[in-house]
Enzyme design. Structure first.
Site, PDB file in Angstrom:
ATOM      1  CE  LYS A   1      -4.227  -1.698   2.243  1.00 28.83           C
ATOM      2  NZ  LYS A   1      -5.119  -1.552   3.408  1.00 28.83           N
TER       3      LYS A   1
ATOM      4  CE  LYS B   1      -9.162 -11.020  -2.182  1.00 22.20           C
ATOM      5  NZ  LYS B   1      -8.463 -10.878  -0.928  1.00 22.20           N
TER       6      LYS B   1
ATOM      7  CE  LYS C   1     -11.245  -1.121  -0.200  1.00 22.38           C
ATOM      8  NZ  LYS C   1     -11.324  -2.089   0.897  1.00 22.38           N
TER       9      LYS C   1
END
Ligand code: TRP
Length: 336
Positions: free
Chosen positions: A112, A195, A198
């Protein structure tokens, strides 16, 4: 009864199919034979900058969806993380126990922070897994139902719990990750080897459960498939069809082989229409119930207040035990 705890971030306007089949559906199953605590982790959501109105809306929306999807506030403890201040208080204690290098090894932080760049990465993103450890150990949880991507955070939680217990005496239950192997892994409709998430490149591969039936049917009908004709489960050669079979089977509760035989000799078009029908009819009542819950905010807040009280009773006890083990002097002031 074993205790479970899990959390979900209020970072979207709708949960997607992967959230439901990969996590929330298991939460619903676990509430019947576990002492289950589930929280909307709004404090974790602060690690990404969000408009206050949006965060407020999404937090209530997350709670409403969880109830609409089957969490029963009389069977489980459903609450909002920021309503229980002990999360932050235990978080600090654990931050003083966690090594900098240890936190720096968390792969989710590395991913991230790399994506957003060093100057846009906040310290809270770095300490995120430590707050998560506090979420879990405050409730003395035995099991933590999560996806595979959270395994490292649960390992960190266990390490911190064991370290605390051996330094200061038995205080925390050491939790186990409860990664359900049979939980359906749902992939992106446009990129069936990745996968459903979002953060995926395009929203056309992600089924948001609160979207309209038309939008979702259209996404399913334009799902990427292979050039063949056979509706057959084969993750390697036919990842797109296999993903649709998984979705159909998980929601219709039918065996994959049964669905395969129904569509033997029929084309992908018929099959996709059937999947669209299964998905949209499954989520239509969920959408309706979510909207009903949101339309009476006072009632929703009352449900969450019931959860807060149950959560706080456990959390306060663990925190008092922790402070005392650490040698923090209790004040003579009696709150209640
Ligand atoms: N990090 C988890 C996720 O992104 C969310 C979370 C926060 C959580 N606190 C938790 C999950 C405690 C399980 C237990 O999915």
């Amino acid at each position: 009864m074993k205790r479970v705890l899990s959390g979900i971030q209020p970072t979207a306007d709708s949960f997607h199919l992967g959230n439901y089949l990969g996590a929330v559906k298991q939460w619903v199953d676990l509430q019947s034979d576990h002492d289950a605590f589930y929280c909307v982790v709004d404090l974790h959501a602060l690690t990404v900058e969000t408009d206050p109105e949006v965060l407020r809306k999404r937090t209530l929306l997350a709670a409403a969806q969880l109830i609409a999807l089957g969490l029963d506030p009389d069977k489980c403890t459903l609450f909002i993380q920021s309503h229980v201040p002990e999360h932050n208080q235990l978080g600090w204690v654990l931050e003083c126990l966690a090594g900098f290098g240890e936190a720096n090894r968390m792969t989710q932080f590395k991913d991230k922070s790399q994506k957003s760049g060093a100057d846009r990465t906040v310290v809270g993103l770095f300490t995120y897994p430590i707050l998560q450890a506090a979420d879990i150990m405050l409730y003395q949880a035995n099991r933590v139902p999560v996806g595979e991507d959270q395994r490292q955070h649960i390992e960190l939680t266990r390490d911190l719990g064991q370290r605390f217990n051996s330094k200061y005496g038995q205080t925390f239950t050491i939790p186990e990750a409860h990664i359900i192997k049979s939980a359906a892994k749902i992939n992106d409709l446009q990129d069936p080897n990745a996968k459903m998430s979002k953060s995926s490149a395009s929203s056309s591969g992600v089924i948001d459960i609160l979207d309209s039936a038309e939008v979702n049917a259209k996404k399913i009908k334009s799902a990427v498939t292979d050039a063949g004709k056979e509706v057959k489960f084969d993750e390697k050669e036919k990842p797109g069809i296999s993903n649709l079979l998984t979705i159909h089977s998980a929601l219709s509760n039918r065996a994959i082989s049964d669905i395969e035989s129904e569509f033997a000799g029929k084309g992908y078009g018929d099959f996709k229409s059937a999947v669209a029908e299964v998905v949209t009819s499954y989520f239509a009542p969920v959408k309706k119930r979510t909207e009903e819950l949101l339309s009476d905010e006072a009632h929703l807040l009352k449900i969450l207040e019931q959860g807060r009280q149950k959560a706080r009773a456990v959390a306060a006890e663990t925190l008092a035990k922790t402070y005392s083990a650490l040698g923090l002097v209790p004040s003579s002031f009696k709150d209640k």
